[in-house]
Scaffold this active site. Sequence first.
Site, mmCIF file in Angstrom:
data_model
loop_
_atom_site.group_PDB
_atom_site.id
_atom_site.type_symbol
_atom_site.label_atom_id
_atom_site.label_comp_id
_atom_site.label_asym_id
_atom_site.label_seq_id
_atom_site.Cartn_x
_atom_site.Cartn_y
_atom_site.Cartn_z
ATOM 1 N N GLU A 18 0.818 -1.217 0.000
ATOM 2 C CA GLU A 18 0.000 0.000 0.000
ATOM 3 C C GLU A 18 0.851 1.266 0.000
ATOM 4 O O GLU A 18 0.465 2.281 -0.588
ATOM 5 C CB GLU A 18 -0.935 -0.013 1.202
ATOM 6 C CG GLU A 18 -1.874 -1.225 1.247
ATOM 7 C CD GLU A 18 -2.927 -1.219 0.134
ATOM 8 O OE1 GLU A 18 -2.988 -0.237 -0.612
ATOM 9 O OE2 GLU A 18 -3.678 -2.206 0.020
ATOM 10 N N GLU A 38 -5.248 4.503 -0.893
ATOM 11 C CA GLU A 38 -4.197 3.547 -0.549
ATOM 12 C C GLU A 38 -3.624 3.837 0.842
ATOM 13 O O GLU A 38 -3.249 2.920 1.572
ATOM 14 C CB GLU A 38 -3.081 3.568 -1.598
ATOM 15 C CG GLU A 38 -3.521 3.303 -3.037
ATOM 16 C CD GLU A 38 -4.087 1.909 -3.280
ATOM 17 O OE1 GLU A 38 -4.162 1.123 -2.327
ATOM 18 O OE2 GLU A 38 -4.454 1.611 -4.439
ATOM 19 N N HIS A 93 -5.787 2.256 3.238
ATOM 20 C CA HIS A 93 -5.506 0.825 3.316
ATOM 21 C C HIS A 93 -4.243 0.573 4.136
ATOM 22 O O HIS A 93 -4.166 -0.388 4.903
ATOM 23 C CB HIS A 93 -5.319 0.239 1.911
ATOM 24 C CG HIS A 93 -6.555 0.334 1.061
ATOM 25 N ND1 HIS A 93 -6.566 0.029 -0.278
ATOM 26 C CD2 HIS A 93 -7.821 0.690 1.373
ATOM 27 C CE1 HIS A 93 -7.787 0.202 -0.761
ATOM 28 N NE2 HIS A 93 -8.565 0.607 0.218
ATOM 29 N N GLU A 144 -2.100 -2.942 -9.272
ATOM 30 C CA GLU A 144 -3.358 -3.323 -8.613
ATOM 31 C C GLU A 144 -3.578 -4.830 -8.692
ATOM 32 O O GLU A 144 -4.016 -5.451 -7.719
ATOM 33 C CB GLU A 144 -4.540 -2.593 -9.256
ATOM 34 C CG GLU A 144 -4.522 -1.081 -9.062
ATOM 35 C CD GLU A 144 -4.759 -0.670 -7.608
ATOM 36 O OE1 GLU A 144 -5.334 -1.470 -6.840
ATOM 37 O OE2 GLU A 144 -4.354 0.449 -7.248
ATOM 38 N N GLU A 203 -8.790 -3.453 -4.766
ATOM 39 C CA GLU A 203 -7.790 -3.548 -5.833
ATOM 40 C C GLU A 203 -8.476 -3.838 -7.172
ATOM 41 O O GLU A 203 -8.085 -3.301 -8.214
ATOM 42 C CB GLU A 203 -6.768 -4.658 -5.540
ATOM 43 C CG GLU A 203 -6.164 -4.655 -4.149
ATOM 44 C CD GLU A 203 -5.280 -3.455 -3.877
ATOM 45 O OE1 GLU A 203 -4.942 -2.735 -4.827
ATOM 46 O OE2 GLU A 203 -4.927 -3.227 -2.704
ATOM 47 N N HIS A 234 -10.048 -0.613 -8.332
ATOM 48 C CA HIS A 234 -9.028 0.346 -8.773
ATOM 49 C C HIS A 234 -8.482 -0.032 -10.149
ATOM 50 O O HIS A 234 -8.252 0.836 -10.994
ATOM 51 C CB HIS A 234 -7.876 0.395 -7.768
ATOM 52 C CG HIS A 234 -8.254 1.036 -6.472
ATOM 53 N ND1 HIS A 234 -7.446 1.021 -5.360
ATOM 54 C CD2 HIS A 234 -9.366 1.700 -6.103
ATOM 55 C CE1 HIS A 234 -8.042 1.653 -4.374
ATOM 56 N NE2 HIS A 234 -9.205 2.078 -4.792
#
Lengths: 77, 189
Positions: B35, B64, B67, B135, B165, B168
Amino acid sequence: MNRQWRAFESFHSPLDPCPPRPKAYIVPPNQYYVMQPKGLRQYAPREALRRGTLWPDLYSPYERPFREGVSHGADGS
Amino acid sequence: MWIYEKKLQYPVRVSKCDPRLAKYLIEQYGGADGELAAALRYLNQRYSIPDRVIGLLTDIGTEEFAHLEMIATMVYKLTKDATPEQLKAAGLGEHFADHDHALAYHNAAGVPWTATYIQAKGDPIADLYEDIAAEEKARATYQWLIDLTDDVDIQDALKFLREREIVHSLRFREAVEILKEHQGQKRLF
């Protein structure tokens, strides 16, 4: 000796997976001097060699003041 | 500028006292596809990317970091109450020797994070394809982490992160489509 240790609490959630551990950090005595004063008490030479310093005021043993699993102060520290 | 909201993006529950899992989870903290690398990659690339997709990189790069603090929370909860003996038994003796109970940006094998993990080529198509690959690699890493634990609460949070992910990756692929232009149009040059 244990005057150098600072126990601290940290948040422990009832949902935390592991049982809490007592936490402490050490503040060695050099932190309280800006410049070392003259005339401090001295160890005998042989004692100084063993301890790593000539001056008791700068001596910092690293003995944890508590045993793992015993809360701070519970064992007399 | 950012506004910080003092809560996690998704709740992190850790039900099993398993410090060894922290050793594996740190891959997503300071690993090549972790991340930190993701956040810094997107928030850096966004300066030179066309205006139409800057906002996307800003938004995803920011997420991110959200995360990152979820992973940090898991690692911290798993290790904060472990004694040096327990850490040693969990394969974290090397970590303790350098960091005590502190977190550190390194991967599961202890290799420190490096800026060479992230690229900024300046070419928008090249950069977005790197982002898509990142990703998908992060998604795969989450799969292996889910496979490594039987703590259903950790698995739940990891599955949320894995799903992000996937989303994204699609957003980055849409950004490529936006930059391609001229599709579905009849243009004469």
